[in-house]
Write an enzyme that holds these catalytic residues in place. Structure first.
Site, PDB file in Angstrom:
ATOM      1  CG  ASP A   1      -9.605  37.754  -0.586  1.00 14.18           C
ATOM      2  OD1 ASP A   1      -9.881  37.119   0.106  1.00 14.18           O
ATOM      3  OD2 ASP A   1      -7.900  38.390  -1.339  1.00 14.18           O
TER       4      ASP A   1
ATOM      5  CE1 TYR B   1      -5.608  40.463   6.224  1.00  8.90           C
ATOM      6  CE2 TYR B   1      -6.292  38.072   6.308  1.00  8.90           C
ATOM      7  CZ  TYR B   1      -6.274  39.407   6.938  1.00  8.90           C
ATOM      8  OH  TYR B   1      -6.713  40.346   8.177  1.00  8.90           O
TER       9      TYR B   1
ATOM     10  CG  ASN C   1     -10.515  32.256   4.018  1.00  5.69           C
ATOM     11  OD1 ASN C   1     -12.172  31.478   3.827  1.00  5.69           O
ATOM     12  ND2 ASN C   1     -10.223  31.453   3.351  1.00  5.69           N
TER      13      ASN C   1
END
Lengths: 229, 229
Positions: A15, A17, A124
């Site tokens: 991931d 952030y 994302n």
């Protein structure tokens, strides 16, 4: 909870952030701009950014993460009654392209690569955001792939997004490890059968109760490299 | 923004928590139980309850709202380092079955019924939670239907849930109004084409930025009845 990962992990997807990039590294600048409200603005901005990604995914009304980040900033400043000029808005949005990485990230990535693991980002974030951030941090060459939920028009923790990483890296579910500091993201990946590593960056932070636990809990990427011998 | 609803509205579906029932009515009891932390506990509990409904919907790992409410309470108390005994947990969960209604709810519902509108609840709450709460509040006879997302195994703002209301009440999209104090819920309903009424219960609260605005913004159910002449 297991403390060692399965031996068949060939690649790790990270991931971005909160895991690699410190989204709260802009708190100091927010505090300069809005004395007394810097922490509140940064926290509400981040919370709304996440909430909007979930709401829009569930509504079937995807917009990319750059748009959501801007929408969340506008909501947060309006909610806190802070006057956001066009120049300040631009500065804060641009800060998302130049986030600091946590101190353990560069040495951790190097150590993992020397162990023969393939490394990737699964985020994302919109592709242009991720590209800018990894280049600014000088970690772009560490990754074999930088994958964004954007190509699926739905955000994590949709199972489709985690599936994308296996497809793109040409590994089976059992060969991919997923690394995140966001407990919900770990649950989402674990729900699809991936081996998961929760980077618990805040001491004492409880795990989210979503029915799926991390395979391993670590406090830094150095710890992660240590798990691979 | 329009201030009068279309004339062809035949039925109104109400969100429950935050719209009819005041989820913060238990703050005082939380403060008695955990002095200095009552507001923080109630707020984090509610925020996590919503977040878990979104995360589980997107993960495809549905559990009913009662389970999520309990998971959220456990997370919130652990995060705030509050010792939750079994008896306190039971008491706080039971409080969800006996929530206070906002003062405008009973007179507003009566006024709307006298205008010939059919009234219903469309909530993420589990059926047993909704049944208990409407009976405790003495508003159960006001409704023609009490509908729960539970029968679809996915939560609002999934479009499926709003669609359920039209099907069950046998009205077209244009004949149903949806009423909620939750701005994201209004956006979700508006995204499916419903006429929407945002009950802005906190003065100055900004609307969520999700691409769909309320048809009408009101501050109470009395105002809502007034819109129907």
């Amino acid at each position: 909870m297991a403390t060692t990962p399965p031996g068949n992990i060939k690649a790790l997807a990270f991931d971005a952030y909160g895991t690699l990039f410190d989204v709260f590294s802009i708190t100091a600048r927010c505090e300069q701009l809005f004395p007394g409200s810097g922490a509140a603005l940064t926290q509400l901005w981040r919370a709304k950014q996440l909430q909007y990604s979930l709401l829009r995914s569930l509504m079937g009304r995807y917009e990319d993460f750059w748009q959501l980040t801007e929408d969340a900033l506008l909501y947060a400043s309006e909610s806190l009654k802070l006057e956001l000029t066009a120049a300040t808005q631009q500065e804060l949005m641009d800060a998302y392209l130049n986030l600091a990485v946590f101190p353990d990230v560069r040495p951790g990535l190097v150590a993992l690569k020397t162990r023969g693991l393939r490394l990737a980002i699964l985020s994302n974030g919109a592709p242009n955001m991720l590209d800018a951030a990894v280049k600014h941090a000088g970690i772009d060459t560490a990754f074999d792939a930088i994958m964004s939920a954007d190509e699926l028009n739905i955000f994590k923790p949709s199972p489709q997004v985690y599936g994308l990483a296996c497809t793109r890296l040409r590994v089976s579910t059992g060969e991919l490890g997923f690394v995140s500091s966001n407990s919900w993201d770990v649950s989402g990946a674990a729900s699809t059968g991936l081996t998961t590593f929760w980077v618990q960056r805040s001491a004492g932070e409880p795990a989210d109760r979503l029915g799926f636990s991390a395979t391993c809990v670590i406090t830094s990427l150095d710890d992660l490299a240590g798990l691979f011998g």
